[in-house]
Design a protein around this motif. Sequence first.
Motif, mmCIF file in Angstrom:
data_model
loop_
_atom_site.group_PDB
_atom_site.id
_atom_site.type_symbol
_atom_site.label_atom_id
_atom_site.label_comp_id
_atom_site.label_asym_id
_atom_site.label_seq_id
_atom_site.Cartn_x
_atom_site.Cartn_y
_atom_site.Cartn_z
ATOM 1 N N VAL C 129 0.847 -1.190 0.000
ATOM 2 C CA VAL C 129 0.000 0.000 0.000
ATOM 3 C C VAL C 129 0.883 1.240 0.000
ATOM 4 N N LEU C 130 0.437 2.280 -0.694
ATOM 5 C CA LEU C 130 1.102 3.587 -0.644
ATOM 6 C C LEU C 130 0.039 4.674 -0.497
ATOM 7 N N THR C 131 0.392 5.744 0.211
ATOM 8 C CA THR C 131 -0.497 6.887 0.333
ATOM 9 C C THR C 131 -0.195 7.876 -0.795
ATOM 10 N N ARG C 132 -1.201 8.182 -1.598
ATOM 11 C CA ARG C 132 -1.009 9.154 -2.679
ATOM 12 C C ARG C 132 -1.266 10.569 -2.164
ATOM 13 N N SER C 133 -2.260 10.705 -1.303
ATOM 14 C CA SER C 133 -2.515 12.024 -0.723
ATOM 15 C C SER C 133 -3.136 11.851 0.649
ATOM 16 N N ARG C 134 -2.832 12.791 1.509
ATOM 17 C CA ARG C 134 -3.381 12.796 2.876
ATOM 18 C C ARG C 134 -3.754 14.218 3.266
ATOM 19 N N LEU C 135 -5.017 14.371 3.662
ATOM 20 C CA LEU C 135 -5.489 15.620 4.246
ATOM 21 C C LEU C 135 -6.056 15.294 5.621
ATOM 22 N N VAL C 136 -5.631 16.048 6.633
ATOM 23 C CA VAL C 136 -6.100 15.831 7.990
ATOM 24 C C VAL C 136 -6.992 17.001 8.392
#
Lengths: 143, 143, 143
Positions: C129-136
């Motif tokens: 798995v890879l994170t392409r985008s993260r908004l918190v």
Amino acid sequence: MSVSTVRPDVYAQVQHFYARQMQALDAGRFADYANTFTEDGTFQHSPGAQPAVGRAGIVAELERFHERFADDPVQRRHWFNHVALEPLPDGSLSSTVYALIVTVRPGGTPKIGPSCVVHDVLEITEEGVLTRSRLVTHDQEAA
Amino acid sequence: MSVSTVRPDVYAQVQHFYARQMQALDAGRFADYANTFTEDGTFQHSPGAQPAVGRAGIVAELERFHERFADDPVQRRHWFNHVALEPLPDGSLSSTVYALIVTVRPGGTPKIGPSCVVHDVLEITEEGVLTRSRLVTHDQEAA
Amino acid sequence: MSVSTVRPDVYAQVQHFYARQMQALDAGRFADYANTFTEDGTFQHSPGAQPAVGRAGIVAELERFHERFADDPVQRRHWFNHVALEPLPDGSLSSTVYALIVTVRPGGTPKIGPSCVVHDVLEITEEGVLTRSRLVTHDQEAA
């Protein structure tokens, strides 16, 4: 970070194991908790403590700890988060898990803490998961 | 503690079900939440309360509860931990889950509590998981 | 609520991914954390912030944030709960996750908060798995 080689079904199995193990502990079913360890399993609730060894030893340690709460209607809940597994050469798994202890007394609000990290070695057997060793470290103790 | 006969893929499916169910509840999507119950599902938010029955009944109960917060910009988050499943004779699952309610208001810090235990009966259907009954017990209430 | 079409094994894989990703972050292994993002991954720790772009950019942002704690023996633990996944048309996954930050200092008790929601786009590759985008987003900030 290397790609984990732990299968997703084993991951779910370990999560379920922890759910049952910690519900046994929090319900005071110490024999059930001890039976989630291997026969010669070890349980060390803090780095400075002597580890309890074997299922009878683990039950004795838990009874000793809980004696002082004999008249205290406290309910503890051990919460776990972020189970991270790594295969070890002998086929067992190293497991590193966040833990928070939630403590509630009648009429009160939950107290959260301490924050700990559980360091387990787990064996996956045909009958299910067993804990071979457990060491718990505490975040509030400076390294 | 007997070895669980719940398959790991069902375990993961139930976890995912709970994630979606509780995000629906916390977002105020009460119809979505009610639709995670069976048609005749029951929801009892504390042992002394009358259970809400059926999807329309569950929505009505949630709307009633939330009326008093109509002018209160509160955000609740229902956290779950340690989902423990046991198969029941009719093919459904008994599910016992720790829960903590996290409450936040604008500019504030999260308030943690109460600490609860969710007692569900779940049905695994071809369309997914459904809650047949839910009873929530509260740790701060002495047994 | 539509039935999720995310397979249970992928669900468990994503949970394990998050466990390793957040343990890397909390251990200060920023390069390991950044490597859980795609090469061009973005990380936005709050809606008003400029997103960090790319692995080097993410490491730089984390180092910048942690500079102010250089003399502070603080231990942070990012807890996750209720991972909810939705397939996106291009084969990636939208992931919505509750988060609480637990903060501990030597001799202290854990401070819980803020309460956040993590909005990720995840890619499932052959390597994992890879994170392409993260908004918190942060619950204490009124919408």
